[in-house]
Design an enzyme around this catalytic site. Structure first.
Site, PDB file in Angstrom:
ATOM      1  CD  GLU A  42      -2.315  -1.269   2.467  1.00 13.25           C
ATOM      2  OE1 GLU A  42      -3.665  -2.077   2.653  1.00 13.25           O
ATOM      3  OE2 GLU A  42      -1.815  -1.194   3.739  1.00 13.25           O
ATOM      4  CG  ASP A  51     -10.898 -10.010   0.526  1.00 12.38           C
ATOM      5  OD1 ASP A  51     -11.121 -10.777   1.333  1.00 12.38           O
ATOM      6  OD2 ASP A  51     -10.334  -8.746   0.611  1.00 12.38           O
TER       7      ASP A  51
END
Length: 217
Positions: free
Chosen positions: A13, A184
């Protein structure tokens, strides 16, 4: 807003976001995974950088029929899905609430207003406003996600850091909001296969919404 702090949990990230910001007034830091790391990272950022606001960014599991992988959830509220103080002392403390602290941390009103305006201005941004729940558990099964959603049916995203950062910001009176890219959908997944596929196929624009948001502040 003059100084903006952005906190992520992982190197993946950090890499995505650091390449988007070169302004010295914006600092992107990695805290590490989980609530303790998140709180320590937020406090260090506050102590050293003195930001006017803090943004939690990174990925999260999504929830809801309207949420898809690579959509973005922005927090209007945050709470813990793994905190329970019991009823031995009082009957008012809610599941997810640290006794004596807010049951749900509210995103800063100005930051949330800015996020809403950004969404209205661009039809290309798949941005969902809602509750983000946090806990020290990587949700890799439908069963675990079911147990979370059972208590928090309005949750839009599940992560491991945002509420701990929100709590730290609340204690320090620093405006806060969280933007989470959905990696997800645990209720539609098996063994976190979507999560692993997300990092293999992540779009270049997945974290662009955070940059667009910062530019509007």
């Amino acid at each position: 807003m003059k100084r903006i702090g952005i906190i992520v949990a992982m190197d993946k990230e950090l890499k995505q976001l650091q390449q988007l910001f070169s302004d010295e007034q914006v600092r992107v830091v990695k805290c590490g995974i989980g609530k303790v790391n998140a709180a320590l990272g937020a406090q260090q950022l506050i102590n050293e950088f003195h930001p006017d606001c803090i943004i939690s960014s990174g990925c999260a599991g999504g929830n809801g029929d309207d949420v898809e992988v690579q959509d973005v959830v922005v927090s209007n509220e945050l709470t813990y899905h793994d905190v329970y103080c019991g009823t031995a002392i009082d009957n008012e403390t809610q599941y997810g609430q640290v006794q004596g602290l807010p049951a749900r941390y509210q995103a800063d009103a100005y930051l949330l207003k800015t996020a809403r305006e950004m969404q209205l201005e661009s039809s290309q941004i798949a941005l969902h406003e809602g509750l983000i729940v946090t806990g020290d558990w990587f949700v890799d099964s439908r069963e675990k996600m079911h147990s979370i959603v059972e208590k928090f049916p309005d949750a839009k995203a599940v992560d491991m850091e945002s509420c701990a950062i929100a709590q730290t910001c609340w204690l320090n009176k620093v405006p806060f909001i969280s933007f989470r890219v959905i990696s997800d959908i645990p209720l539609r997944d098996t063994d976190a296969s979507q999560y692993h596929h997300f990092w293999e196929t992540i779009a270049d624009h997945s974290f662009q919404v955070t940059k667009t948001f910062v530019e509007k502040l």
